[in-house]
Design a protein around this motif. Structure first.
Motif, PDB file in Angstrom:
ATOM      1  N   ARG A   1       0.824  -1.213   0.000  1.00  0.00           N
ATOM      2  CA  ARG A   1       0.000   0.000   0.000  1.00  0.00           C
ATOM      3  C   ARG A   1       0.858   1.263   0.000  1.00  0.00           C
ATOM      4  O   ARG A   1       0.437   2.309  -0.464  1.00  0.00           O
ATOM      5  CB  ARG A   1      -0.906   0.023   1.240  1.00  0.00           C
ATOM      6  CG  ARG A   1      -2.132  -0.854   1.129  1.00  0.00           C
ATOM      7  CD  ARG A   1      -3.013  -0.689   2.370  1.00  0.00           C
ATOM      8  NE  ARG A   1      -3.327   0.706   2.653  1.00  0.00           N
ATOM      9  CZ  ARG A   1      -4.301   1.398   2.056  1.00  0.00           C
ATOM     10  NH1 ARG A   1      -5.041   0.817   1.136  1.00  0.00           N
ATOM     11  NH2 ARG A   1      -4.522   2.660   2.386  1.00  0.00           N
ATOM     12  N   HIS A   2       2.060   1.170   0.581  1.00  0.00           N
ATOM     13  CA  HIS A   2       2.944   2.315   0.721  1.00  0.00           C
ATOM     14  C   HIS A   2       4.359   1.914   0.306  1.00  0.00           C
ATOM     15  O   HIS A   2       4.699   0.730   0.287  1.00  0.00           O
ATOM     16  CB  HIS A   2       2.975   2.805   2.172  1.00  0.00           C
ATOM     17  CG  HIS A   2       1.631   2.975   2.802  1.00  0.00           C
ATOM     18  ND1 HIS A   2       0.803   4.032   2.500  1.00  0.00           N
ATOM     19  CD2 HIS A   2       0.956   2.207   3.706  1.00  0.00           C
ATOM     20  CE1 HIS A   2      -0.322   3.929   3.195  1.00  0.00           C
ATOM     21  NE2 HIS A   2      -0.250   2.824   3.933  1.00  0.00           N
ATOM     22  N   LEU A   3       5.182   2.905   0.009  1.00  0.00           N
ATOM     23  CA  LEU A   3       6.616   2.668  -0.171  1.00  0.00           C
ATOM     24  C   LEU A   3       7.335   3.458   0.915  1.00  0.00           C
ATOM     25  O   LEU A   3       7.497   4.672   0.804  1.00  0.00           O
ATOM     26  CB  LEU A   3       7.103   3.106  -1.554  1.00  0.00           C
ATOM     27  CG  LEU A   3       8.618   2.919  -1.768  1.00  0.00           C
ATOM     28  CD1 LEU A   3       9.007   1.448  -1.680  1.00  0.00           C
ATOM     29  CD2 LEU A   3       9.063   3.505  -3.093  1.00  0.00           C
ATOM     30  N   LEU A   4       7.748   2.746   1.953  1.00  0.00           N
ATOM     31  CA  LEU A   4       8.364   3.390   3.110  1.00  0.00           C
ATOM     32  C   LEU A   4       9.862   3.161   3.177  1.00  0.00           C
ATOM     33  O   LEU A   4      10.580   3.933   3.810  1.00  0.00           O
ATOM     34  CB  LEU A   4       7.706   2.890   4.397  1.00  0.00           C
ATOM     35  CG  LEU A   4       6.186   3.080   4.453  1.00  0.00           C
ATOM     36  CD1 LEU A   4       5.626   2.477   5.733  1.00  0.00           C
ATOM     37  CD2 LEU A   4       5.821   4.553   4.342  1.00  0.00           C
ATOM     38  N   GLY A   5      10.338   2.105   2.537  1.00  0.00           N
ATOM     39  CA  GLY A   5      11.768   1.835   2.551  1.00  0.00           C
ATOM     40  C   GLY A   5      12.110   0.599   1.752  1.00  0.00           C
ATOM     41  O   GLY A   5      11.247  -0.249   1.478  1.00  0.00           O
ATOM     42  N   ILE A   6      13.368   0.469   1.374  1.00  0.00           N
ATOM     43  CA  ILE A   6      13.845  -0.715   0.660  1.00  0.00           C
ATOM     44  C   ILE A   6      13.775  -1.941   1.562  1.00  0.00           C
ATOM     45  O   ILE A   6      13.568  -3.065   1.105  1.00  0.00           O
ATOM     46  CB  ILE A   6      15.300  -0.495   0.183  1.00  0.00           C
ATOM     47  CG1 ILE A   6      15.351   0.660  -0.832  1.00  0.00           C
ATOM     48  CG2 ILE A   6      15.874  -1.768  -0.425  1.00  0.00           C
ATOM     49  CD1 ILE A   6      14.544   0.438  -2.094  1.00  0.00           C
ATOM     50  N   GLU A   7      13.921  -1.714   2.855  1.00  0.00           N
ATOM     51  CA  GLU A   7      13.911  -2.816   3.814  1.00  0.00           C
ATOM     52  C   GLU A   7      12.633  -3.645   3.709  1.00  0.00           C
ATOM     53  O   GLU A   7      12.627  -4.844   3.977  1.00  0.00           O
ATOM     54  CB  GLU A   7      14.075  -2.268   5.232  1.00  0.00           C
ATOM     55  CG  GLU A   7      14.527  -3.291   6.247  1.00  0.00           C
ATOM     56  CD  GLU A   7      15.050  -2.649   7.514  1.00  0.00           C
ATOM     57  OE1 GLU A   7      15.684  -3.370   8.304  1.00  0.00           O
ATOM     58  OE2 GLU A   7      14.831  -1.436   7.709  1.00  0.00           O
ATOM     59  N   ASP A   8      11.533  -3.014   3.303  1.00  0.00           N
ATOM     60  CA  ASP A   8      10.237  -3.690   3.214  1.00  0.00           C
ATOM     61  C   ASP A   8      10.049  -4.451   1.907  1.00  0.00           C
ATOM     62  O   ASP A   8       9.076  -5.202   1.765  1.00  0.00           O
ATOM     63  CB  ASP A   8       9.105  -2.669   3.338  1.00  0.00           C
ATOM     64  CG  ASP A   8       9.179  -1.863   4.620  1.00  0.00           C
ATOM     65  OD1 ASP A   8       9.582  -2.437   5.653  1.00  0.00           O
ATOM     66  OD2 ASP A   8       8.857  -0.665   4.585  1.00  0.00           O
ATOM     67  N   LEU A   9      10.934  -4.255   0.936  1.00  0.00           N
ATOM     68  CA  LEU A   9      10.758  -4.846  -0.390  1.00  0.00           C
ATOM     69  C   LEU A   9      11.527  -6.150  -0.542  1.00  0.00           C
ATOM     70  O   LEU A   9      12.631  -6.302  -0.013  1.00  0.00           O
ATOM     71  CB  LEU A   9      11.221  -3.866  -1.470  1.00  0.00           C
ATOM     72  CG  LEU A   9      10.556  -2.489  -1.513  1.00  0.00           C
ATOM     73  CD1 LEU A   9      11.090  -1.687  -2.691  1.00  0.00           C
ATOM     74  CD2 LEU A   9       9.038  -2.606  -1.590  1.00  0.00           C
ATOM     75  N   SER A  10      10.950  -7.056  -1.298  1.00  0.00           N
ATOM     76  CA  SER A  10      11.650  -8.282  -1.667  1.00  0.00           C
ATOM     77  C   SER A  10      12.448  -8.042  -2.939  1.00  0.00           C
ATOM     78  O   SER A  10      12.279  -7.015  -3.610  1.00  0.00           O
ATOM     79  CB  SER A  10      10.645  -9.412  -1.904  1.00  0.00           C
ATOM     80  OG  SER A  10       9.857  -9.125  -3.063  1.00  0.00           O
TER      81      SER A  10
ATOM     82  N   HIS B   1      -6.807   6.147   3.848  1.00  0.00           N
ATOM     83  CA  HIS B   1      -6.800   5.664   2.470  1.00  0.00           C
ATOM     84  C   HIS B   1      -5.649   6.199   1.616  1.00  0.00           C
ATOM     85  O   HIS B   1      -5.309   5.606   0.592  1.00  0.00           O
ATOM     86  CB  HIS B   1      -8.128   5.991   1.777  1.00  0.00           C
ATOM     87  CG  HIS B   1      -8.366   7.449   1.575  1.00  0.00           C
ATOM     88  ND1 HIS B   1      -9.031   8.231   2.487  1.00  0.00           N
ATOM     89  CD2 HIS B   1      -8.014   8.287   0.555  1.00  0.00           C
ATOM     90  CE1 HIS B   1      -9.084   9.475   2.046  1.00  0.00           C
ATOM     91  NE2 HIS B   1      -8.476   9.548   0.877  1.00  0.00           N
ATOM     92  N   ALA B   2      -5.033   7.314   1.990  1.00  0.00           N
ATOM     93  CA  ALA B   2      -3.958   7.876   1.166  1.00  0.00           C
ATOM     94  C   ALA B   2      -2.719   6.986   1.210  1.00  0.00           C
ATOM     95  O   ALA B   2      -2.320   6.494   2.275  1.00  0.00           O
ATOM     96  CB  ALA B   2      -3.605   9.277   1.653  1.00  0.00           C
ATOM     97  N   ARG B   3      -2.131   6.767   0.054  1.00  0.00           N
ATOM     98  CA  ARG B   3      -0.892   6.017  -0.036  1.00  0.00           C
ATOM     99  C   ARG B   3       0.272   6.961   0.293  1.00  0.00           C
ATOM    100  O   ARG B   3       0.247   8.137  -0.097  1.00  0.00           O
ATOM    101  CB  ARG B   3      -0.713   5.421  -1.438  1.00  0.00           C
ATOM    102  CG  ARG B   3      -1.916   4.590  -1.925  1.00  0.00           C
ATOM    103  CD  ARG B   3      -2.171   3.385  -1.025  1.00  0.00           C
ATOM    104  NE  ARG B   3      -3.423   2.713  -1.316  1.00  0.00           N
ATOM    105  CZ  ARG B   3      -3.542   1.608  -2.049  1.00  0.00           C
ATOM    106  NH1 ARG B   3      -2.443   1.077  -2.614  1.00  0.00           N
ATOM    107  NH2 ARG B   3      -4.703   1.045  -2.239  1.00  0.00           N
ATOM    108  N   ILE B   4       1.288   6.446   0.977  1.00  0.00           N
ATOM    109  CA  ILE B   4       2.430   7.249   1.386  1.00  0.00           C
ATOM    110  C   ILE B   4       3.687   6.777   0.671  1.00  0.00           C
ATOM    111  O   ILE B   4       3.974   5.572   0.627  1.00  0.00           O
ATOM    112  CB  ILE B   4       2.660   7.169   2.913  1.00  0.00           C
ATOM    113  CG1 ILE B   4       1.436   7.689   3.665  1.00  0.00           C
ATOM    114  CG2 ILE B   4       3.915   7.956   3.316  1.00  0.00           C
ATOM    115  CD1 ILE B   4       1.147   9.158   3.461  1.00  0.00           C
TER     116      ILE B   4
END
Length: 309
Positions: free
Chosen positions: A5-14, A123-126
């Motif tokens: 839902r959001h892009l908060l950091g690379i740490e969260d991505l596979s 609802h807003a994407r961050i």
């Protein structure tokens, strides 16, 4: 499939998530080079740029990215907002969300500010456009995009990231991303500008104290500016001395592979961390990074606002 839902950091991505962004960015990179640069993917959506720190490249490229996707864009300057009257970050964001903003691109001096908002808005994407010394995910994604275009791969690359590591969210996000993609990362900085636990960023990260050793045999040399606005006390000598010991010049660059590329996230301090002849030389892809930033941020906004997350 994209599920965030959001892009908060690379740490969260596979690793697969990273590939998805880079693949989507390819089509937008091609579009940006056409005479007609408009798409309608996000027509009717509203994206707000909420930048609490100064920015040229990141804010402008997010604005262009949203407009090229067909979205409406609103830039909110804290200096001209109710923040100056004591309104909190959360109240500011909630009021903007109440106007039915679909996404907010947030840059803030406090680490964790975008994540704080992501947990509290309905609802807003961050999108994290840089939070303190924590992360700058879209910068790392655009850097990876350019490395892959120039080198044909990320796995197995030797990437030297040199400069003010302690205060660099760019260094952290790049180290995380490159580690997930199997590249070797060498972090190099004066002792006072190197975080104590730098090696804990990932198993492919090495701390190399000397610039010449860090650049030796590297495929990519990324220089970082000294973030004087974040320095507390005397953490470095004069800029002249810094340039002499940690500045990239022709003699140091000659230690890298002959086809090595030179990168810099900007803004540059010419003559301090990088010699002007190197910044403008044939191995530099610094302006290409700026161009790629629009395409990668288009990919991020497209994925966040069209995925069923």
């Amino acid at each position: 499939m994209w599920t965030h839902r959001h892009l908060l950091g690379i740490e969260d991505l596979s690793s697969e998530d990273i590939d998805t962004v880079l693949q989507h960015a390819e089509q937008w990179h091609a579009l940006s080079r056409q005479t007609e640069k408009k798409a309608s993917v996000l027509r009717g959506r509203t994206i707000i740029n909420l930048f609490f720190e100064a920015s040229t490249r990141t804010r402008t490229s997010f604005e262009m990215a949203a407009q090229r996707l067909g979205a409406d864009v609103v830039n909110v300057s804290p200096a001209l907002s109710s923040v100056t009257k004591g309104e909190t970050l959360l109240d500011t964001a909630k009021n903007l969300e109440a106007m039915r903003a679909d996404a907010m691109v947030v840059r803030h001096a406090s680490s964790g500010a975008p994540a704080f908002l992501a947990k509290r808005l309905e609802h807003a994407r961050i999108v994290n456009a840089g939070d303190g010394a924590h992360e700058h995910p879209t910068q790392a994604l655009l850097d990876a995009f350019m490395m892959k275009r120039e080198k044909g791969k990320l796995e197995g690359l030797v990437v030297a990231i040199c400069g003010d590591i302690a205060h660099s969210r760019v260094a952290r996000s790049n180290a995380l991303l490159l580690g997930k993609k199997g590249a070797e990362v060498r972090l190099c900085a004066p002792r006072t500008l190197m975080p104590i636990a730098a090696e804990t960023i990932g198993p492919t990260v090495k701390v190399v104290p000397r610039l010449d050793a860090a650049v030796e045999g590297a495929d990519v040399v990324m220089m970082l500016r000294v973030q004087s606005e974040r320095l507390a006390g005397a953490m470095m000598s004069t800029t002249r001395e810094y340039g002499r010991t940690f500045g990239l010049n022709a003699a140091i660059l000659a230690r890298a592979k002959p086809d090595a590329i030179v990168m810099h996230p900007g803004p540059m301090n010419r003559g301090v961390e990088i010699d002007t002849r190197i910044a403008d030389g044939k191995q530099s892809i610094i302006l290409e990074q700026v161009e790629a930033g629009v395409a990668v941020r288009m990919a991020v906004l497209e994925l966040l606002l069209t995925a069923q997350a």
